[in-house]
Design an enzyme around this catalytic site. Structure first.
Site, PDB file in Angstrom:
ATOM      1  N   LYS A 168      -5.423   8.665  -4.701  1.00 47.30           N
ATOM      2  CA  LYS A 168      -6.246   7.358  -5.704  1.00 47.30           C
ATOM      3  C   LYS A 168      -6.047   6.174  -4.227  1.00 47.30           C
ATOM      4  O   LYS A 168      -5.746   5.365  -4.196  1.00 47.30           O
ATOM      5  CB  LYS A 168      -5.702   7.283  -6.126  1.00 47.30           C
ATOM      6  N   THR A 215       2.413  -3.925  -8.855  1.00 47.99           N
ATOM      7  CA  THR A 215       1.633  -3.113  -9.329  1.00 47.99           C
ATOM      8  C   THR A 215       2.339  -1.610  -9.264  1.00 47.99           C
ATOM      9  O   THR A 215       2.642  -0.905  -9.925  1.00 47.99           O
ATOM     10  CB  THR A 215       0.556  -2.957  -8.074  1.00 47.99           C
ATOM     11  N   GLY A 216       3.450  -1.987  -8.228  1.00 49.03           N
ATOM     12  CA  GLY A 216       4.045  -1.022  -7.925  1.00 49.03           C
ATOM     13  C   GLY A 216       5.421  -1.053  -9.028  1.00 49.03           C
ATOM     14  O   GLY A 216       5.963   0.442 -10.356  1.00 49.03           O
ATOM     15  N   GLU A 260       6.555   1.914  -2.346  1.00 51.13           N
ATOM     16  CA  GLU A 260       6.844   0.984  -1.140  1.00 51.13           C
ATOM     17  C   GLU A 260       5.891  -0.032  -1.091  1.00 51.13           C
ATOM     18  O   GLU A 260       4.569  -0.277  -1.129  1.00 51.13           O
ATOM     19  CB  GLU A 260       5.807   1.968   0.547  1.00 51.13           C
ATOM     20  N   CYS A 286       2.271  -5.057   4.758  1.00 49.78           N
ATOM     21  CA  CYS A 286       3.953  -4.707   4.245  1.00 49.78           C
ATOM     22  C   CYS A 286       4.671  -5.594   4.940  1.00 49.78           C
ATOM     23  O   CYS A 286       6.038  -5.793   4.974  1.00 49.78           O
ATOM     24  CB  CYS A 286       3.641  -3.757   3.789  1.00 49.78           C
ATOM     25  N   GLU A 312       5.126 -13.353  -1.302  1.00 49.93           N
ATOM     26  CA  GLU A 312       3.993 -12.955   0.061  1.00 49.93           C
ATOM     27  C   GLU A 312       3.046 -13.098   0.338  1.00 49.93           C
ATOM     28  O   GLU A 312       2.331 -12.924  -0.542  1.00 49.93           O
ATOM     29  CB  GLU A 312       4.223 -11.166  -0.335  1.00 49.93           C
TER      30      GLU A 312
HETATM   31  P1  NAD Z   1      -1.989  -3.413  -5.128  1.00 53.14           P
HETATM   32  O1  NAD Z   1      -0.920  -3.191  -5.068  1.00 53.14           O
HETATM   33  O2  NAD Z   1      -3.277  -4.762  -5.732  1.00 53.14           O
HETATM   34  O3  NAD Z   1      -3.009  -1.851  -5.180  1.00 53.14           O
HETATM   35  C1  NAD Z   1      -2.475  -0.879  -4.437  1.00 53.14           C
HETATM   36  C2  NAD Z   1      -3.294   0.373  -5.249  1.00 53.14           C
HETATM   37  O4  NAD Z   1      -2.290   0.584  -6.421  1.00 53.14           O
HETATM   38  C3  NAD Z   1      -4.259   0.216  -4.864  1.00 53.14           C
HETATM   39  O5  NAD Z   1      -4.778   1.525  -5.282  1.00 53.14           O
HETATM   40  C4  NAD Z   1      -4.520  -0.212  -6.528  1.00 53.14           C
HETATM   41  O6  NAD Z   1      -6.234   0.282  -6.882  1.00 53.14           O
HETATM   42  C5  NAD Z   1      -3.908   0.411  -6.927  1.00 53.14           C
HETATM   43  N1  NAD Z   1      -3.870   0.299  -8.616  1.00 53.14           N
HETATM   44  C6  NAD Z   1      -3.568  -1.187  -9.269  1.00 53.14           C
HETATM   45  N2  NAD Z   1      -2.792  -1.723 -10.515  1.00 53.14           N
HETATM   46  C7  NAD Z   1      -3.234  -0.295 -10.453  1.00 53.14           C
HETATM   47  C8  NAD Z   1      -1.942  -0.702 -12.061  1.00 53.14           C
HETATM   48  N3  NAD Z   1      -1.628  -1.607 -13.063  1.00 53.14           N
HETATM   49  N4  NAD Z   1      -1.880   0.770 -12.011  1.00 53.14           N
HETATM   50  C9  NAD Z   1      -1.692   1.989 -10.617  1.00 53.14           C
HETATM   51  N5  NAD Z   1      -2.028   1.794  -9.454  1.00 53.14           N
HETATM   52  C10 NAD Z   1      -3.153   0.820  -9.556  1.00 53.14           C
HETATM   53  O7  NAD Z   1      -1.402  -3.541  -3.337  1.00 53.14           O
HETATM   54  P2  NAD Z   1      -2.671  -3.930  -2.660  1.00 53.14           P
HETATM   55  O8  NAD Z   1      -3.768  -5.209  -2.701  1.00 53.14           O
HETATM   56  O9  NAD Z   1      -4.137  -3.414  -2.089  1.00 53.14           O
HETATM   57  O10 NAD Z   1      -1.689  -3.393  -1.029  1.00 53.14           O
HETATM   58  C11 NAD Z   1      -0.577  -4.753  -0.565  1.00 53.14           C
HETATM   59  C12 NAD Z   1       0.140  -4.815  -0.933  1.00 53.14           C
HETATM   60  O11 NAD Z   1       0.407  -3.215  -0.665  1.00 53.14           O
HETATM   61  C13 NAD Z   1       0.981  -6.115  -0.627  1.00 53.14           C
HETATM   62  O12 NAD Z   1       2.072  -6.562  -1.541  1.00 53.14           O
HETATM   63  C14 NAD Z   1       1.665  -4.991   1.028  1.00 53.14           C
HETATM   64  O13 NAD Z   1       3.087  -5.165   1.282  1.00 53.14           O
HETATM   65  C15 NAD Z   1       2.046  -3.142   0.577  1.00 53.14           C
HETATM   66  N6  NAD Z   1       2.255  -2.693   0.802  1.00 53.14           N
HETATM   67  C16 NAD Z   1       3.322  -1.815   1.148  1.00 53.14           C
HETATM   68  C17 NAD Z   1       3.599  -0.731   2.150  1.00 53.14           C
HETATM   69  C18 NAD Z   1       5.040  -0.246   2.457  1.00 53.14           C
HETATM   70  O14 NAD Z   1       4.998   0.402   3.084  1.00 53.14           O
HETATM   71  N7  NAD Z   1       5.774  -1.188   1.820  1.00 53.14           N
HETATM   72  C19 NAD Z   1       2.349  -0.547   2.633  1.00 53.14           C
HETATM   73  C20 NAD Z   1       1.136  -1.893   2.881  1.00 53.14           C
HETATM   74  C21 NAD Z   1       1.171  -1.770   1.904  1.00 53.14           C
END
Ligand code: NAD
Length: 487
Positions: free
Chosen positions: A178, A234-235, A253, A288, A389
């Site tokens: 996804k 979201t995590g 992550e 990140c 962040e």
């Molecule tokens: P996000 O959490 O908004 O979305 C990430 C993914 O989750 C997307 O595919 C989104 O559609 C999906 N999502 C959203 N709501 C959901 C739900 N309720 N249930 C399941 N899936 C859902 O993050 P973003 O804005 O796309 O990315 C930025 C974030 O990602 C930052 O916090 C960044 O630090 C983090 N990030 C972490 C790493 C790492 O390796 N630690 C790497 C890259 C990005």
């Protein structure tokens, strides 16, 4: 910027077929750098997720039974397909995400390397024999989970889509991927390429809103292993949803508010250059691992800040194909508003904005989502600017007196992803590396990811490690077998 290939209406990969969403819904794919409509992507729903999980479950027995070498060969073939379409994929990502094309080319290279790295480890998925009494034998094997749900964010669209499916596939699982709703084009193109090299159902790509598709994937009872990359909020939602429908293995992550510590004996030129590089301004800070807090010893603070501000002020934003540009666009309007909101909060909280922080309204970029890279000084360690962040081009500079104070500031946040320390003193470097709350620490270096070196966070930054052998093992479970054959 003109898209390199027609992207008008991409389709999802489910069970070896390219499909629209079952209810026909779509989402617009917009170019952040120009505002242009690039095309549409399917807005899937729970029924599409269910179809994809069903296809993955159906493909699983044969994929598992195929054994490691044929699976590795298929993943190698996917790597070759990605490499063969590298320029096309990089241009898709640059258009869809707004980052510079030069960076997106690097992302594709990294994706190919990750696919090959995990394919190369296929035969290392070994078990062990356990010392047993005579006439008995005990051993372990590594078995896949079955269907793996893989949810990835917007900031490295193709790189994450391709790199993060490698380990689960090589380990014998089938995957439902996804991608972010903001950057789905390259993942859908990856699905098209995978259709030619992977058996039907082994990889499925479902696009749509996170709160719909991501949520349905996390909650699907047949998905026993989930891996999520994205924000903390979201995590945690994914962990929660997964737990509601079964006992599942979930790795996450997440974000960071990563410190770069500059000690008085550091090479200041190097440290300043590293602060600019480590903040990933070229990606508008949307990483990140960005070192978004620079914590500088008071004796060198003013000189450091003077040089840092001069360098950051000279960074030039530009369209993704502008090879002379230093920074790209912010991915979407809500992210842009979030960044500008944090700049306002920083000013209201009394920090000093030394450069940037405003939307770019000229230089032919007014239709795009560009923010001039910002540097704040006099930032209080407890302020929102130092704690949250932002995931944008906003760098906070703080000062410290003693080593203990530096560690206290570094660790005084809920995150713990990366950290960097600049010093010439071996003792300082080792003490700080040991004490700082981070899953990945650089000494006199920033941003480097070495293939095979575990990457991941502590505290709110995550659970699990990736980019290494541990990631491959994490897609397996250990089975112990004991046999009594008599002596
Ligand atoms: P996000 O959490 O908004 O979305 C990430 C993914 O989750 C997307 O595919 C989104 O559609 C999906 N999502 C959203 N709501 C959901 C739900 N309720 N249930 C399941 N899936 C859902 O993050 P973003 O804005 O796309 O990315 C930025 C974030 O990602 C930052 O916090 C960044 O630090 C983090 N990030 C972490 C790493 C790492 O390796 N630690 C790497 C890259 C990005």
């Amino acid at each position: 910027m003109t898209p390199p290939i027609p992207v008008a209406a991409r389709r999802m990969l489910i069970g070896g077929e390219l499909r629209d969403a079952l209810d026909g819904s779509t989402l617009d794919a917009l170019a952040p750098a120009t505002g242009a409509l690039l095309g549409t992507v399917p807005a899937g729903g729970p029924a599409d997720v269910d179809a994809a999980v069903g296809a993955a479950a159906a493909a699983y027995p044969a994929w598992r039974a195929a054994g490691p070498l044929p699976r590795a060969a298929a993943v190698e073939a996917l790597a070759a397909a990605v490499a063969g379409h590298a320029e096309e994929l990089a241009r898709l990502d640059a258009a869809d995400n707004g980052r510079l094309l030069t960076e997106m080319r690097r992302d594709v290279t990294s994706a190919v390397a990750a696919l090959r790295y995990f394919a190369g480890l296929a035969l290392q998925l070994r078990g062990e024999t356990v010392p047993s009494p005579g006439g008995e034998l005990t051993w372990t094997t590594r078995i896949p989970f079955g269907v793996v749900g893989r949810i990835v964010p917007f900031n490295h669209p193709l790189m994450f889509a391709a790199a993060k499916i490698a380990a689960p596939l090589v380990a014998g699982n089938c995957v439902v991927l996804k991608p972010s709703e903001h950057t789905s084009l390259s993942a859908l193109r990856l699905g098209e390429l995978a259709r030619d090299v992977l058996p039907a159902g082994v990889l499925n790509v479902v696009t749509g809103l996170g709160t719909t598709v991501g949520d349905a994937l996390a909650a699907h009872p047949a998905v026993r292993r989930l891996a999520f990359t994205g924000s903390v909020a979201t995590g945690r939602a994914v962990q929660r949803r997964a737990a509601e429908t079964g006992v599942k293995t979930v790795t996450v992550e997440l974000g960071g508010k990563n410190p770069l510590l500059v000690f008085p004996d550091a090479d200041l030129d190097e440290a300043v250059a590293a602060a600019v590089r480590g903040m990933n301004f070229t990606w508008q800070g949307q990483s990140c691992g960005s070192l978004s807090r620079v914590v500088v010893h008071e004796s060198v603070h003013d000189e450091f800040v003077e040089r840092l501000v001069a360098r950051v002020a000279a960074l030039r934003p530009g369209l993704p194909e502008d090879t002379g540009a230093d920074t790209g666009a912010i991915v979407n309007r809500s992210q842009l508003e979030k960044v500008l909101g944090h700049v306002r909060i920083g000013v209201e909280d009394g920090a000093r904005l030394r450069t940037g922080g405003e939307r770019v309204g000229d230089e032919g970029l007014a239709d795009g989502l560009f923010v001039r890279p910002a540097v704040f000084t006099d930032v209080e360690a407890g302020s929102r600017l130092a704690q949250e962040e932002i995931f944008g081009p906003v760098l906070a500079v703080l000062r410290f007196g003693t080593e203990a104070e530096a560690i206290e500031i570094a660790n005084g946040v809920s995150y713990g992803l990366t950290a960097s320390v600049f010093t010439r003193d071996l003792g300082t470097a080792h003490r700080v590396a040991e004490q700082v709350d981070a899953g990945y620490v650089w000494i006199n270096e920033v941003s480097r990811h070495l293939p095979g070196a575990p990457y991941g966070g502590v505290k709110d930054s995550g659970v699990g490690r990736e980019e290494d052998f541990e990631e491959l093992l994490s897609y397996t479970q250990t089975k112990t077998v004991h046999v009594r054959f008599g002596s």
